[in-house]
Design a protein around this motif. Sequence first.
Motif, PDB file in Angstrom:
ATOM      1  N   GLU A 115       0.781  -1.557   0.009  1.00 18.79           N
ATOM      2  CA  GLU A 115      -0.291   0.268  -0.433  1.00 18.79           C
ATOM      3  C   GLU A 115       0.602   1.345   0.198  1.00 18.79           C
ATOM      4  N   LEU A 116       2.259   1.685   0.140  1.00 17.49           N
ATOM      5  CA  LEU A 116       2.875   2.559   0.098  1.00 17.49           C
ATOM      6  C   LEU A 116       3.587   2.629  -1.500  1.00 17.49           C
ATOM      7  N   HIS A 117       2.649   1.406  -2.606  1.00 19.73           N
ATOM      8  CA  HIS A 117       3.613   1.685  -3.725  1.00 19.73           C
ATOM      9  C   HIS A 117       2.443   3.271  -3.799  1.00 19.73           C
ATOM     10  N   GLN A 118       3.807   4.442  -4.559  1.00 17.02           N
ATOM     11  CA  GLN A 118       3.441   5.837  -4.993  1.00 17.02           C
ATOM     12  C   GLN A 118       2.763   6.600  -4.062  1.00 17.02           C
ATOM     13  N   GLN A 119       3.518   6.067  -2.835  1.00 18.26           N
ATOM     14  CA  GLN A 119       3.589   7.188  -1.614  1.00 18.26           C
ATOM     15  C   GLN A 119       4.627   7.910  -1.429  1.00 18.26           C
ATOM     16  N   ARG A 120       4.045   9.229  -0.816  1.00 18.79           N
ATOM     17  CA  ARG A 120       5.295   9.798  -1.170  1.00 18.79           C
ATOM     18  C   ARG A 120       6.494   9.574   0.464  1.00 18.79           C
ATOM     19  N   LEU A 121       7.507   9.361   0.617  1.00 16.41           N
ATOM     20  CA  LEU A 121       8.195   9.246   1.336  1.00 16.41           C
ATOM     21  C   LEU A 121       9.293   9.830   1.593  1.00 16.41           C
ATOM     22  N   VAL A 122      10.527  10.354   3.050  1.00 12.71           N
ATOM     23  CA  VAL A 122      11.267  10.533   2.954  1.00 12.71           C
ATOM     24  C   VAL A 122      12.034   9.295   4.167  1.00 12.71           C
ATOM     25  N   LEU A 123      13.339   8.973   3.105  1.00 11.74           N
ATOM     26  CA  LEU A 123      14.162   7.598   3.975  1.00 11.74           C
ATOM     27  C   LEU A 123      15.335   8.057   3.748  1.00 11.74           C
ATOM     28  N   LEU A 124      15.935   7.346   4.960  1.00  5.56           N
ATOM     29  CA  LEU A 124      17.771   7.424   5.154  1.00  5.56           C
ATOM     30  C   LEU A 124      18.043   6.899   3.583  1.00  5.56           C
ATOM     31  N   PRO A 125      19.231   7.756   3.569  1.00  2.08           N
ATOM     32  CA  PRO A 125      20.511   7.585   2.125  1.00  2.08           C
ATOM     33  C   PRO A 125      20.486   5.980   1.546  1.00  2.08           C
ATOM     34  N   GLU A 126      20.716   5.642   0.418  1.00  2.23           N
ATOM     35  CA  GLU A 126      21.214   4.090  -0.145  1.00  2.23           C
ATOM     36  C   GLU A 126      21.875   4.315   0.897  1.00  2.23           C
ATOM     37  N   TYR A 127      23.319   4.626   0.747  1.00  2.00           N
ATOM     38  CA  TYR A 127      24.228   3.613   1.501  1.00  2.00           C
ATOM     39  C   TYR A 127      24.253   2.916   3.013  1.00  2.00           C
ATOM     40  N   PHE A 128      22.863   3.209   3.725  1.00  2.00           N
ATOM     41  CA  PHE A 128      22.475   3.362   4.830  1.00  2.00           C
ATOM     42  C   PHE A 128      21.399   1.697   4.912  1.00  2.00           C
ATOM     43  N   ALA A 129      22.666   1.198   6.316  1.00  2.00           N
ATOM     44  CA  ALA A 129      21.719  -0.749   5.641  1.00  2.00           C
ATOM     45  C   ALA A 129      20.315  -0.289   6.153  1.00  2.00           C
ATOM     46  N   THR A 130      19.860  -0.181   6.693  1.00  2.00           N
ATOM     47  CA  THR A 130      18.080   0.147   7.353  1.00  2.00           C
ATOM     48  C   THR A 130      18.241   0.191   5.489  1.00  2.00           C
ATOM     49  N   ARG A 131      18.316   1.064   4.871  1.00  2.00           N
ATOM     50  CA  ARG A 131      17.447   1.729   3.917  1.00  2.00           C
ATOM     51  C   ARG A 131      17.945   0.936   2.402  1.00  2.00           C
ATOM     52  N   THR A 132      19.116  -0.220   2.352  1.00  6.74           N
ATOM     53  CA  THR A 132      19.118  -1.601   2.083  1.00  6.74           C
ATOM     54  C   THR A 132      17.930  -2.767   1.992  1.00  6.74           C
ATOM     55  N   LEU A 133      17.716  -2.315   3.914  1.00  5.10           N
ATOM     56  CA  LEU A 133      16.362  -3.237   4.453  1.00  5.10           C
ATOM     57  C   LEU A 133      15.049  -3.030   3.633  1.00  5.10           C
ATOM     58  N   LEU A 134      14.690  -1.409   3.544  1.00  2.00           N
ATOM     59  CA  LEU A 134      13.857  -1.296   3.337  1.00  2.00           C
ATOM     60  C   LEU A 134      14.065  -1.482   1.517  1.00  2.00           C
ATOM     61  N   ASP A 135      14.635  -1.072   1.189  1.00  2.00           N
ATOM     62  CA  ASP A 135      14.387  -1.525  -0.112  1.00  2.00           C
ATOM     63  C   ASP A 135      14.259  -3.335  -0.943  1.00  2.00           C
ATOM     64  N   ASP A 136      14.624  -3.906   0.106  1.00  2.00           N
ATOM     65  CA  ASP A 136      14.314  -5.355  -0.276  1.00  2.00           C
ATOM     66  C   ASP A 136      12.866  -5.537   0.213  1.00  2.00           C
ATOM     67  N   CYS A 137      12.223  -4.715   0.836  1.00  2.00           N
ATOM     68  CA  CYS A 137      11.211  -5.123   1.711  1.00  2.00           C
ATOM     69  C   CYS A 137      10.171  -5.166   0.516  1.00  2.00           C
ATOM     70  N   PHE A 138      10.389  -3.627  -0.238  1.00  2.00           N
ATOM     71  CA  PHE A 138      10.002  -2.652  -1.046  1.00  2.00           C
ATOM     72  C   PHE A 138       9.632  -3.435  -2.186  1.00  2.00           C
ATOM     73  N   LYS A 139      10.481  -4.728  -2.587  1.00  2.00           N
ATOM     74  CA  LYS A 139      10.869  -5.049  -3.951  1.00  2.00           C
ATOM     75  C   LYS A 139      10.404  -6.316  -4.072  1.00  2.00           C
ATOM     76  N   ALA A 140      10.392  -7.520  -2.532  1.00  2.00           N
ATOM     77  CA  ALA A 140       9.778  -8.185  -2.048  1.00  2.00           C
ATOM     78  C   ALA A 140       7.520  -8.266  -2.592  1.00  2.00           C
ATOM     79  N   SER A 141       7.336  -6.741  -1.831  1.00  2.00           N
ATOM     80  CA  SER A 141       6.012  -6.393  -2.286  1.00  2.00           C
ATOM     81  C   SER A 141       5.556  -5.760  -3.512  1.00  2.00           C
ATOM     82  N   GLY A 142       6.513  -5.421  -4.361  1.00  2.00           N
ATOM     83  CA  GLY A 142       6.107  -5.234  -5.413  1.00  2.00           C
ATOM     84  C   GLY A 142       5.762  -3.388  -5.266  1.00  2.00           C
ATOM     85  N   ALA A 143       5.955  -2.263  -4.126  1.00  2.00           N
ATOM     86  CA  ALA A 143       5.154  -1.712  -3.842  1.00  2.00           C
ATOM     87  C   ALA A 143       7.103  -0.700  -4.745  1.00  2.00           C
TER      88      ALA A 143
END
Length: 302
Positions: free
Chosen positions: A185-213
Amino acid sequence: MELRHLRYFKALADSLSFTKAASRVHVTQSTLSHQIRQLEDELGQQLFDRIGKKVVTTEAGELFLAFATRALKEVDYGIAMLKPTGSGLTGKVRIGATHTFNIGLIPECVAHFLAKHPTVQVRVEELAADQIAAKLHAGELDLGISYRPIGPTPLWFEPLYNEEMVLVVSASHPLAGRRRIRMVELHQQRLVLLPEYFATRTLLDDCFKASGAEPVVVAEMSTIAPMLGLVLRMQIAAIAAINAVPPEMTGLRMIPIESPTPIRTPGILWRTEGEKAAAVQSFAVIVRKTALGNSLRQAGPA
């Protein structure tokens, strides 16, 4: 093997005289001889050669002496620290922590620690996870408080607990009334996130990819406080750990995320080599207890 065996062995190795050693440990010579023989039987090695009235250590005895001396020193130091009349811990504890833990966990732990050990000097550095790892490896920090590293590391990671990340929005955000939200449900939602060099951002990007968001990342910020400040001022959401949101920061709503739930594991980072000073170990004990207490409070009643 009992502690007294080590004390008897050390006394005899130092004096090389059954008479002097027995007097030093306040037992009879026959008792001392019997205890040394018990120790030798248990180790399967002769520790002393008895040549007439003379006593000399064997090669095995010399080798064992170094370890026995170190063990007794640590035990005696620990006993002294536990006694009410003990002089207390001294020295310095050098801590590296990421921003999230410096918000609440580290100040709470340092306050408890200094109240108990006021003569210890504490130094805390707020660093990125990779900087903590580098400084630990270089011997410039005693311990680190961070999340589980991604990929191989020469450091030892001691997990403390698992924490779920939540969606953080303002009270006026369209999602503010939701009790839970699926990652898709976060597909196309406007977000502020940590930059890509953070491990947490990598975790979130993997979750987005797994859900198709595919959210719309309109801003990236390297610390949580400005992210939450932006959330309060705009129709935008952030994803953060529950304990990263200060309780005094009103006007925010935290919504659990599922399918999948992003989970991070906070823990203590240690060097694998070298001895840990008593003050460092004592601080780690406080971190473990405080972190466990915080995680139980967040989980709420079963």
